[in-house]
Design an enzyme around this catalytic site. Structure first.
Site, PDB file in Angstrom:
ATOM      1  N   ASN A  23       3.312  -2.716  -8.408  1.00  0.00           N
ATOM      2  CA  ASN A  23       3.244  -2.576  -6.954  1.00  0.00           C
ATOM      3  C   ASN A  23       2.646  -3.818  -6.308  1.00  0.00           C
ATOM      4  O   ASN A  23       1.846  -4.521  -6.920  1.00  0.00           O
ATOM      5  CB  ASN A  23       2.422  -1.329  -6.563  1.00  0.00           C
ATOM      6  CG  ASN A  23       3.070  -0.051  -7.051  1.00  0.00           C
ATOM      7  OD1 ASN A  23       4.253  -0.052  -7.389  1.00  0.00           O
ATOM      8  ND2 ASN A  23       2.307   1.019  -7.109  1.00  0.00           N
ATOM      9  N   HIS A  51       4.057  -8.177 -10.365  1.00  0.00           N
ATOM     10  CA  HIS A  51       5.086  -8.662  -9.430  1.00  0.00           C
ATOM     11  C   HIS A  51       4.498  -9.280  -8.175  1.00  0.00           C
ATOM     12  O   HIS A  51       5.196  -9.396  -7.175  1.00  0.00           O
ATOM     13  CB  HIS A  51       6.042  -7.517  -9.061  1.00  0.00           C
ATOM     14  CG  HIS A  51       6.842  -7.039 -10.234  1.00  0.00           C
ATOM     15  ND1 HIS A  51       7.470  -5.811 -10.263  1.00  0.00           N
ATOM     16  CD2 HIS A  51       7.100  -7.596 -11.448  1.00  0.00           C
ATOM     17  CE1 HIS A  51       8.079  -5.652 -11.425  1.00  0.00           C
ATOM     18  NE2 HIS A  51       7.866  -6.723 -12.169  1.00  0.00           N
ATOM     19  N   CYS A  84       1.733 -27.332   6.871  1.00  0.00           N
ATOM     20  CA  CYS A  84       2.388 -28.597   6.449  1.00  0.00           C
ATOM     21  C   CYS A  84       3.825 -28.639   6.937  1.00  0.00           C
ATOM     22  O   CYS A  84       4.529 -29.650   6.779  1.00  0.00           O
ATOM     23  CB  CYS A  84       2.356 -28.709   4.912  1.00  0.00           C
ATOM     24  SG  CYS A  84       3.563 -27.645   4.079  1.00  0.00           S
ATOM     25  N   GLY A  88       4.707   6.819 -11.938  1.00  0.00           N
ATOM     26  CA  GLY A  88       5.417   6.414 -10.730  1.00  0.00           C
ATOM     27  C   GLY A  88       6.380   5.270 -10.885  1.00  0.00           C
ATOM     28  O   GLY A  88       6.599   4.506  -9.943  1.00  0.00           O
ATOM     29  N   ASN A  97       5.669  11.639 -13.793  1.00  0.00           N
ATOM     30  CA  ASN A  97       6.778  11.382 -12.878  1.00  0.00           C
ATOM     31  C   ASN A  97       7.487  12.721 -12.637  1.00  0.00           C
ATOM     32  O   ASN A  97       7.802  13.416 -13.602  1.00  0.00           O
ATOM     33  CB  ASN A  97       7.752  10.384 -13.539  1.00  0.00           C
ATOM     34  CG  ASN A  97       8.754   9.812 -12.565  1.00  0.00           C
ATOM     35  OD1 ASN A  97       9.224  10.500 -11.652  1.00  0.00           O
ATOM     36  ND2 ASN A  97       9.088   8.534 -12.737  1.00  0.00           N
ATOM     37  N   ALA A 117       1.931  11.977  -9.122  1.00  0.00           N
ATOM     38  CA  ALA A 117       0.733  11.248  -9.568  1.00  0.00           C
ATOM     39  C   ALA A 117      -0.504  11.745  -8.828  1.00  0.00           C
ATOM     40  O   ALA A 117      -1.587  11.875  -9.422  1.00  0.00           O
ATOM     41  CB  ALA A 117       0.938   9.755  -9.322  1.00  0.00           C
TER      42      ALA A 117
END
Ligand code: BV8
Length: 247
Positions: free
Chosen positions: A104, A121, A152, A189, A215, A233
């Site tokens: 997540n 991730h 910049c 999950g 799940n 969960a």
């Protein structure tokens, strides 16, 4: 009250204090009101993820990709951690051998109190300059005109891992090490479809860990896990924390 059986082996592994690895996905944030990716009502529903979560999509149309991520930042900011996130924070406080690895990017584990979150991730709350400037935190809810630019002058992108991009090798190596050392793995999950994250439970199982999947649906992991608890969960995790004897 959700009633589900806790196998003797799961109880034993929760109670005996061995290394616990949690691997979480978007389903852990579903009860905070955040859409998951796949399945009914998912973010990808009606959209092709390849049009929103790839470097090619960003290069072709940075503004559209940024509208997607700006929307997700705003959704995540309005969401609150749910009992599942709170349970993972309790596990970290209650066990020095607890490790949290998440797919997540919403930041809810950190807001619930987990201090050592391995983010496979990346994060919605970090931006990367396409020039040479450092990646940095950015919690602004108003990024101004999209796509945002660095001081910049270069484009900024969300510091998340898109399809076709490699994960940070050091992060992936650390996650694989946790999997090899785990006594119990709680996979919660996730549709278990995205690699290399989806390979972690198998690495742990082959190294002797007991794998429990939390799940409401079955996934490609379900038949390989030692136990599949068909529940949310937010209902299941607090119960596992209770069995582990953590207040
Ligand atoms: C890479 C961007 C290589 C961030 C995302 C084999 C090895 C390596 C790569 C591949 C491979 N096979 C295929 C690949 C390519 C690809 C891949 O895996 N594709 C899949 C789809 C087939 N992998 C990659 O591209 C990865 N890169 O390996 O590069 C490389 C190496 C060197 C050099 C160049 C390249 C990068 C993967 C990361 C992609 N980025 N998103 C963002 O915007 O968030 S993927 C996206 O899916 C999210 O990041 C998320 O983390 C990920 C997984 O989704 P889930 O979290 O599982 O969510 P989902 O909606 O799918 O499922 C939710 C689940 O929750 C459901 O099961 C539901 O039932 C459940 N649920 C619902 N409510 C609840 C619940 N559960 C519990 N309680 C509830 N209340």
């Amino acid at each position: 009250m959700v009633s589900f059986a806790i196998s003797n082996e799961l109880r034993a592994r929760l109670e005996r204090g061995g290394p616990i690895l949690a691997l979480t996905g978007a389903g852990v944030s579903a009860e905070s009101g955040l859409a998951t990716f796949r399945g009914p009502g998912g973010m990808w529903e009606g959209r092709d993820p390849m049009e929103l979560a790839t470097p090619q999509a960003f290069a072709a149309d940075p503004e559209t990709v940024w509208r997607f991520y700006d929307w997700r930042r705003k959704q995540a900011a309005e969401a609150a951690p749910n009992p599942a996130h709170v349970a993972f924070a309790a596990l970290e406080q209650g066990r020095d051998s607890f490790r949290l690895v998440t797919q997540n990017v919403d930041g809810l584990h950190e807001r619930a109190g987990n201090r050592d979150v391995l983010r496979l991730h990346g994060s919605l709350w970090r931006l990367r300059c396409l020039g040479d400037c450092e990646e940095h935190d950015n919690l602004e809810l108003d990024l101004g005109p999209l796509p945002p630019r660095c001081a910049c002058g270069a484009l900024l992108r969300p510091a998340v891992v898109w399809f076709g991009e490699p994960l940070d090798p050091a992060v992936l190596h650390r996650a694989e090490q946790f999997a090899e050392e785990a006594d119990l793995v709680i996979v919660a999950g996730t549709s278990a479809l995205v690699y290399p994250a989806a390979a972690l439970p198998e690495i742990a199982r082959l190294a002797g860990a007991y794998v429990v999947e939390v799940n409401p649906e079955t996934t490609p992991l379900s038949e390989r896990a030692d136990v599949h608890i068909a529940g949310s969960a937010g209902a299941v995790l607090p119960r596992l924390v209770e069995v582990a004897g953590i207040a």
